[in-house]
Write a protein that holds these residues in place. Structure first.
Motif, PDB file in Angstrom:
ATOM      1  N   GLY A  74       0.800  -1.218   0.000  1.00 50.05           N
ATOM      2  CA  GLY A  74       0.000   0.000   0.000  1.00 50.05           C
ATOM      3  C   GLY A  74       0.833   1.268   0.000  1.00 50.05           C
ATOM      4  O   GLY A  74       0.365   2.324  -0.438  1.00 50.05           O
ATOM      5  N   GLY A  75       2.055   1.180   0.474  1.00 52.86           N
ATOM      6  CA  GLY A  75       2.935   2.351   0.507  1.00 52.86           C
ATOM      7  C   GLY A  75       4.375   1.904   0.627  1.00 52.86           C
ATOM      8  O   GLY A  75       4.673   0.726   0.870  1.00 52.86           O
ATOM      9  N   TYR A  76       5.289   2.834   0.431  1.00 52.29           N
ATOM     10  CA  TYR A  76       6.711   2.523   0.537  1.00 52.29           C
ATOM     11  C   TYR A  76       7.124   2.445   1.996  1.00 52.29           C
ATOM     12  O   TYR A  76       6.820   3.330   2.799  1.00 52.29           O
ATOM     13  CB  TYR A  76       7.547   3.567  -0.198  1.00 52.29           C
ATOM     14  CG  TYR A  76       7.333   3.556  -1.686  1.00 52.29           C
ATOM     15  CD1 TYR A  76       7.781   2.492  -2.457  1.00 52.29           C
ATOM     16  CD2 TYR A  76       6.671   4.606  -2.320  1.00 52.29           C
ATOM     17  CE1 TYR A  76       7.585   2.467  -3.831  1.00 52.29           C
ATOM     18  CE2 TYR A  76       6.468   4.591  -3.698  1.00 52.29           C
ATOM     19  CZ  TYR A  76       6.927   3.524  -4.439  1.00 52.29           C
ATOM     20  OH  TYR A  76       6.728   3.511  -5.800  1.00 52.29           O
ATOM     21  N   ASN A  77       7.836   1.375   2.329  1.00 58.13           N
ATOM     22  CA  ASN A  77       8.252   1.156   3.709  1.00 58.13           C
ATOM     23  C   ASN A  77       9.155   2.276   4.221  1.00 58.13           C
ATOM     24  O   ASN A  77       9.078   2.656   5.393  1.00 58.13           O
ATOM     25  CB  ASN A  77       8.973  -0.193   3.803  1.00 58.13           C
ATOM     26  CG  ASN A  77       9.425  -0.514   5.203  1.00 58.13           C
ATOM     27  OD1 ASN A  77       8.604  -0.631   6.109  1.00 58.13           O
ATOM     28  ND2 ASN A  77      10.720  -0.664   5.396  1.00 58.13           N
ATOM     29  N   SER A  78       9.992   2.819   3.339  1.00 56.93           N
ATOM     30  CA  SER A  78      10.952   3.837   3.760  1.00 56.93           C
ATOM     31  C   SER A  78      10.313   5.185   4.030  1.00 56.93           C
ATOM     32  O   SER A  78      10.973   6.084   4.547  1.00 56.93           O
ATOM     33  CB  SER A  78      12.041   3.994   2.689  1.00 56.93           C
ATOM     34  OG  SER A  78      12.721   2.776   2.494  1.00 56.93           O
ATOM     35  N   LEU A  79       9.043   5.371   3.685  1.00 63.64           N
ATOM     36  CA  LEU A  79       8.390   6.654   3.926  1.00 63.64           C
ATOM     37  C   LEU A  79       7.841   6.782   5.338  1.00 63.64           C
ATOM     38  O   LEU A  79       7.485   7.868   5.771  1.00 63.64           O
ATOM     39  CB  LEU A  79       7.233   6.856   2.934  1.00 63.64           C
ATOM     40  CG  LEU A  79       7.608   7.139   1.480  1.00 63.64           C
ATOM     41  CD1 LEU A  79       6.356   7.321   0.652  1.00 63.64           C
ATOM     42  CD2 LEU A  79       8.476   8.378   1.395  1.00 63.64           C
ATOM     43  N   GLU A  80       7.755   5.657   6.056  1.00 64.28           N
ATOM     44  CA  GLU A  80       7.116   5.685   7.364  1.00 64.28           C
ATOM     45  C   GLU A  80       7.874   6.557   8.352  1.00 64.28           C
ATOM     46  O   GLU A  80       7.290   7.259   9.164  1.00 64.28           O
ATOM     47  CB  GLU A  80       6.993   4.257   7.900  1.00 64.28           C
ATOM     48  CG  GLU A  80       6.079   3.381   7.045  1.00 64.28           C
ATOM     49  CD  GLU A  80       5.999   1.968   7.566  1.00 64.28           C
ATOM     50  OE1 GLU A  80       6.668   1.693   8.597  1.00 64.28           O
ATOM     51  OE2 GLU A  80       5.282   1.135   6.978  1.00 64.28           O
ATOM     52  N   SER A  81       9.219   6.520   8.265  1.00 63.49           N
ATOM     53  CA  SER A  81      10.029   7.314   9.206  1.00 63.49           C
ATOM     54  C   SER A  81      10.765   8.445   8.504  1.00 63.49           C
ATOM     55  O   SER A  81      11.735   8.961   9.026  1.00 63.49           O
ATOM     56  CB  SER A  81      11.037   6.398   9.920  1.00 63.49           C
ATOM     57  OG  SER A  81      11.861   5.763   8.967  1.00 63.49           O
ATOM     58  N   GLN A  82      10.304   8.810   7.301  1.00 61.46           N
ATOM     59  CA  GLN A  82      10.978   9.844   6.544  1.00 61.46           C
ATOM     60  C   GLN A  82      10.691  11.216   7.138  1.00 61.46           C
ATOM     61  O   GLN A  82       9.544  11.581   7.340  1.00 61.46           O
ATOM     62  CB  GLN A  82      10.477   9.799   5.089  1.00 61.46           C
ATOM     63  CG  GLN A  82      11.342  10.519   4.101  1.00 61.46           C
ATOM     64  CD  GLN A  82      12.646   9.799   3.823  1.00 61.46           C
ATOM     65  OE1 GLN A  82      13.629  10.112   4.470  1.00 61.46           O
ATOM     66  NE2 GLN A  82      12.675   8.875   2.896  1.00 61.46           N
TER      67      GLN A  82
ATOM     68  N   LEU B 113       9.775  -6.693  -8.524  1.00 58.41           N
ATOM     69  CA  LEU B 113      10.467  -6.693  -7.229  1.00 58.41           C
ATOM     70  C   LEU B 113      11.711  -5.815  -7.262  1.00 58.41           C
ATOM     71  O   LEU B 113      11.999  -5.077  -6.307  1.00 58.41           O
ATOM     72  CB  LEU B 113      10.850  -8.127  -6.847  1.00 58.41           C
ATOM     73  CG  LEU B 113       9.698  -9.084  -6.500  1.00 58.41           C
ATOM     74  CD1 LEU B 113      10.221 -10.478  -6.217  1.00 58.41           C
ATOM     75  CD2 LEU B 113       8.912  -8.563  -5.292  1.00 58.41           C
ATOM     76  N   THR B 114      12.463  -5.877  -8.365  1.00 60.75           N
ATOM     77  CA  THR B 114      13.660  -5.045  -8.494  1.00 60.75           C
ATOM     78  C   THR B 114      13.292  -3.568  -8.493  1.00 60.75           C
ATOM     79  O   THR B 114      14.007  -2.741  -7.907  1.00 60.75           O
ATOM     80  CB  THR B 114      14.418  -5.403  -9.774  1.00 60.75           C
ATOM     81  OG1 THR B 114      14.774  -6.792  -9.739  1.00 60.75           O
ATOM     82  CG2 THR B 114      15.684  -4.574  -9.919  1.00 60.75           C
ATOM     83  N   ALA B 115      12.185  -3.231  -9.146  1.00 56.78           N
ATOM     84  CA  ALA B 115      11.743  -1.833  -9.179  1.00 56.78           C
ATOM     85  C   ALA B 115      11.403  -1.343  -7.768  1.00 56.78           C
ATOM     86  O   ALA B 115      11.783  -0.230  -7.377  1.00 56.78           O
ATOM     87  CB  ALA B 115      10.536  -1.689 -10.099  1.00 56.78           C
ATOM     88  N   LEU B 116      10.690  -2.159  -7.007  1.00 56.18           N
ATOM     89  CA  LEU B 116      10.372  -1.784  -5.623  1.00 56.18           C
ATOM     90  C   LEU B 116      11.648  -1.621  -4.801  1.00 56.18           C
ATOM     91  O   LEU B 116      11.778  -0.687  -3.993  1.00 56.18           O
ATOM     92  CB  LEU B 116       9.460  -2.836  -4.994  1.00 56.18           C
ATOM     93  CG  LEU B 116       8.020  -2.894  -5.518  1.00 56.18           C
ATOM     94  CD1 LEU B 116       7.299  -4.115  -4.947  1.00 56.18           C
ATOM     95  CD2 LEU B 116       7.260  -1.619  -5.152  1.00 56.18           C
ATOM     96  N   GLN B 117      12.602  -2.530  -5.009  1.00 56.72           N
ATOM     97  CA  GLN B 117      13.869  -2.437  -4.281  1.00 56.72           C
ATOM     98  C   GLN B 117      14.614  -1.157  -4.649  1.00 56.72           C
ATOM     99  O   GLN B 117      15.179  -0.488  -3.779  1.00 56.72           O
ATOM    100  CB  GLN B 117      14.732  -3.658  -4.592  1.00 56.72           C
ATOM    101  CG  GLN B 117      16.075  -3.660  -3.870  1.00 56.72           C
ATOM    102  CD  GLN B 117      16.962  -4.801  -4.325  1.00 56.72           C
ATOM    103  OE1 GLN B 117      16.793  -5.339  -5.406  1.00 56.72           O
ATOM    104  NE2 GLN B 117      17.922  -5.168  -3.491  1.00 56.72           N
ATOM    105  N   ASP B 118      14.618  -0.808  -5.933  1.00 53.96           N
ATOM    106  CA  ASP B 118      15.300   0.411  -6.368  1.00 53.96           C
ATOM    107  C   ASP B 118      14.720   1.638  -5.682  1.00 53.96           C
ATOM    108  O   ASP B 118      15.461   2.530  -5.224  1.00 53.96           O
ATOM    109  CB  ASP B 118      15.181   0.566  -7.890  1.00 53.96           C
ATOM    110  CG  ASP B 118      16.000  -0.463  -8.643  1.00 53.96           C
ATOM    111  OD1 ASP B 118      16.883  -1.083  -8.020  1.00 53.96           O
ATOM    112  OD2 ASP B 118      15.742  -0.646  -9.852  1.00 53.96           O
ATOM    113  N   VAL B 119      13.395   1.712  -5.619  1.00 53.69           N
ATOM    114  CA  VAL B 119      12.757   2.875  -4.995  1.00 53.69           C
ATOM    115  C   VAL B 119      13.065   2.920  -3.506  1.00 53.69           C
ATOM    116  O   VAL B 119      13.413   3.977  -2.955  1.00 53.69           O
ATOM    117  CB  VAL B 119      11.240   2.856  -5.241  1.00 53.69           C
ATOM    118  CG1 VAL B 119      10.557   4.017  -4.510  1.00 53.69           C
ATOM    119  CG2 VAL B 119      10.939   2.953  -6.734  1.00 53.69           C
ATOM    120  N   GLU B 120      12.929   1.765  -2.842  1.00 54.43           N
ATOM    121  CA  GLU B 120      13.177   1.729  -1.394  1.00 54.43           C
ATOM    122  C   GLU B 120      14.634   2.108  -1.089  1.00 54.43           C
ATOM    123  O   GLU B 120      14.895   2.903  -0.169  1.00 54.43           O
ATOM    124  CB  GLU B 120      12.870   0.331  -0.841  1.00 54.43           C
ATOM    125  CG  GLU B 120      11.401  -0.077  -0.894  1.00 54.43           C
ATOM    126  CD  GLU B 120      10.564   0.624   0.159  1.00 54.43           C
ATOM    127  OE1 GLU B 120      11.124   1.421   0.943  1.00 54.43           O
ATOM    128  OE2 GLU B 120       9.348   0.397   0.203  1.00 54.43           O
TER     129      GLU B 120
END
Length: 510
Positions: free
Chosen positions: A39-47, A402-409
């Motif tokens: 539903g959202g990027y994991n890295s945005l939670e504590s950004q 999966l690679t695209a999600l990893q790149d963004v994260e």
């Protein structure tokens, strides 16, 4: 094995059967994949530092750097980059392959004209059977004229049409359409990479120039320190060691300049090549130093569910999956009989002047059926191979997502970390600047040793250099984030094709 239909089969029944079968297309129908996305990027939670937001991604993200020169460089790179032009030409090639596949849906018509000189050999055939000697002289005389070599002139039209009963040709057209879309997405991916590479080279240039300016300021301060120590040494207020230490500090700073000057030159050469120009072509434009740009306060990253429709590499993987799915139908259709309609119409005579007489015409027409009976397992193996390739393409699509999600994260993590590092280094630089000023004042008043001044100056120079590098790296992280998000191709779908004459000679490299 081919069978010719008898006259008893009604043409209307055959046509009705062919039209009914023409609606069939064997093989699986393509279903667009629906990848499971968070539903959202994991890295945005504590950004906190970079403040990314889940709003729509800016298609022309480089404009967030607010530099008209960068905008101009990217626009010129899109027009002149040779790698991008190659990707555009691959689209043209894919479209021609599509046209070839579509041609299989229509009848083919060929014309021919020929002249042959023939010797029938009738006299030898009669003699071998003992019939020639039994003929009277009048018949023999006429027969001799018929056994002479003759010229045979013939002109004809040949038509053939293989009915697409099982959808083999339609599946080929479907696969060619998907391959064309894959070529388009490959061009879009090259476009995104080009924009990112231009922005990276531009940031590296500005980072190297900023570092050179920072070092030059430190060199000026170190030169003043040398002059100060020399003055104090002449007045007996400082030992010779202070002068030598000041010279060493100055030489250390000067030794760092060449590497950053070289980086600036290399970045300018890289930008020139990206624009399709020779190295050094942009030196006059880019030589003037400029500060690193201020990064935007808010970065729009969108949501993961839109990533699969925005990243060209994912779209290309999906198009490849579509093509491989259609190829299964092509291989399956080869297992079934094929029905063709053929015909020939022409004229033939030994006298060329008599070819326009209708009595010289000939014709033939009729359907033919070809049934595969034994092919040594080739056709079945072709189906299995197509299914294996389709399964591999499906896995490649999932891996690309999966690679695209990893790149963004990863880009989000790097951008946040470097933003925090910039903030900390800015505070460190401010504190070290104040410490150096205090140490310099204390040294002038004789309240501290010169080693305190040198140490403070060294720490300040290192912190300023690190702050500049961190600021540049933060910009590079932002470019990597925008590239990972896949934006930047939407507004450049009509890249001009290079003007090459496909019917002329091969392109020459000057």
């Amino acid at each position: 094995m081919k069978f010719m239909f008898s006259r008893g089969l009604k043409p209307l029944s055959l046509l009705t059967l062919a039209m009914w079968l023409a609606g069939c297309a064997v093989g699986p129908d393509y279903q667009a994949p629906k990848p499971q996305m968070p539903g959202g990027y994991n890295s945005l939670e504590s950004q906190e530092a970079s403040k990314p937001r889940s709003s729509a991604v800016n298609a022309r993200w480089w404009r967030s750097f607010n530099d008209p020169q960068l905008d101009s460089l990217i626009a010129r790179a899109i027009e002149g980059n040779l790698t991008l032009q190659q990707a555009v030409l691959r689209i043209a090639g894919a479209r021609q392959q599509l046209a070839q596949a579509q041609g299989g849906l229509f009848p083919s018509l060929n014309g021919s004209a020929k002249m042959t000189r023939q010797q029938p050999g009738l006299e030898g055939l009669l003699k071998s059977n003992g019939a020639y000697d039994q003929l009277d002289s009048d018949v023999t005389s006429q027969l001799n004229s018929l056994t002479q070599p003759v010229n045979l002139y013939q002109g004809s039209f040949d038509a053939s049409w293989e009915l697409d009963l099982w959808g083999r040709v339609r599946r080929q057209v479907e696969a060619a359409n998907a391959q064309t879309q894959a070529a388009i997405e490959q061009r879009n991916d090259a476009l995104v990479s080009l924009e990112a590479e231009v922005a990276r080279a531009w940031l590296q240039l500005r980072g190297a120039q900023s570092t050179v300016q920072t070092l030059q300021q430190q060199i000026d301060v170190a030169q003043q320190t040398v002059e100060l120590t020399q003055s104090q040494q002449r007045n007996g207020l400082a030992p010779v060691t202070d002068v030598e230490n000041a010279h060493a500090q100055l030489s250390t700073l000067q030794a760092q300049l060449p590497q950053y000057q070289a980086q600036a030159r290399q970045a300018m050469n890289g930008l020139a090549v990206l624009l399709g120009k020779t190295p050094g072509a942009l030196d006059a434009e880019l030589n003037t130093p400029k500060a690193l740009p201020t990064l935007p306060q808010i970065v729009s990253v969108g949501i993961p569910s839109t990533l699969a429709r925005r990243r060209p590499d994912i779209r290309q993987a999906e198009a490849t999956l579509h093509a491989q799915t259609a190829n299964i139908g092509v291989s399956v259709a080869q297992l079934f009989p094929s029905l063709s309609l053929t015909g020939q119409l022409g004229v033939r005579n030994t006298d060329v002047s008599y070819l326009d007489n209708w009595s010289s015409h000939f014709y033939s027409y009729g359907p033919s059926l070809s049934i595969p009976i034994f092919q040594g397992g080739q056709l079945v193996s072709s189906v299995k191979l197509a299914r294996a390739q389709q399964a591999s393409a499906a896995l490649d699509y999932r891996q690309t997502v999966l690679t695209a999600l990893q790149d963004v994260e990863n880009a989000l993590v790097s951008y946040r970390a470097d933003q925090q590092r910039v903030t900390a280094l800015d505070e460190t630089t401010g504190a070290l600047q104040r410490a150096f000023d205090l140490a310099s004042d204390s040294y002038r008043q004789g309240l501290s040793t010169f080693l305190d001044v040198l140490d403070a100056q060294r720490q300040l120079a290192q912190a300023q250099e690190q702050a500049t590098q961190a600021r540049m790296q933060s910009g590079l992280d932002l470019v990597a984030l925008y590239k990972a998000l896949g934006g930047g191709w939407e507004t450049y779908q009509n890249v001009t094709l290079p003007q090459y004459d496909v019917f002329g000679p091969a392109t020459q490299v000057n």
